[in-house]
Design a protein around this motif. Sequence first.
Motif: not given
Lengths: 117, 114
Positions: B86-114
């Motif tokens: 159970s957690a927030l799962y975040l995805c981030a994207s970036s450009m492999a060929g670009a040095k010193n470029q940040p990863q950009h995040f989505g708003d996530g998927t909230r997964l709850s396990i009962l």
Amino acid sequence: DQQVKQNSPSLSVQEGRISILNCDYTNSMFDYFLWYKKYPAEGPTFLISISSIKDKNEDGRFTVFLNKSAKHLSLHIVPSQPGDSAVYFCAATKIMYSGGGADGLTFGKGTHLIIQP
Amino acid sequence: DAGVTQSPTHLIKTRGQQVTLRCSPKSGHDTVSWYQQALGQGPQFIFQYYEEEERQRGNFPDRFSGHQFPNYSSELNVNALLLGDSALYLCASSMAGAKNQPQHFGDGTRLSIL
């Protein structure tokens, strides 16, 4: 074994004053450092970064300082505004010099910044 | 210019089930990383995909697997779900060929396990 540490879980600052958020790291292989800001129910938003070849990077109200010998970085926000209230994460990584890009990020636990009017 | 998008926003599963989370990277990005954020913690790196292959992996068991498609979108699969997943799962994207470029995040998927 926490490689990136943010020792202050929360910080309260008056509007208009300077906010200073601190971060320490232990892995000397890290050479790129980032700060992210996170509001509830949103993903982290990139704020500012610094490469290990620099000791300071500035972007508007935000300045990041890096002290490599102390393995310490800090984020300064001047002046602090109500919209700055959020959780701030420090992150570190190693640049892949062959082919570009970077390793996955290692995050601290975050500091909750509260700007008081 | 669309940023990183993740689906679904929320998900409820029971122990032992399997789940698939999806991520579309920011336009122009070719590398996707997945993170797990437990309550009160910072995001923890699960793995990174580039050129449809897992390039790097964090300290997560084999129950966590992924895939990247030719259009750079990605899926995270978790088998035999545990309460601790159970957690927030975040995805981030970036450009492999670009040095010193940040990863950009989505708003996530909230997964709850009962």
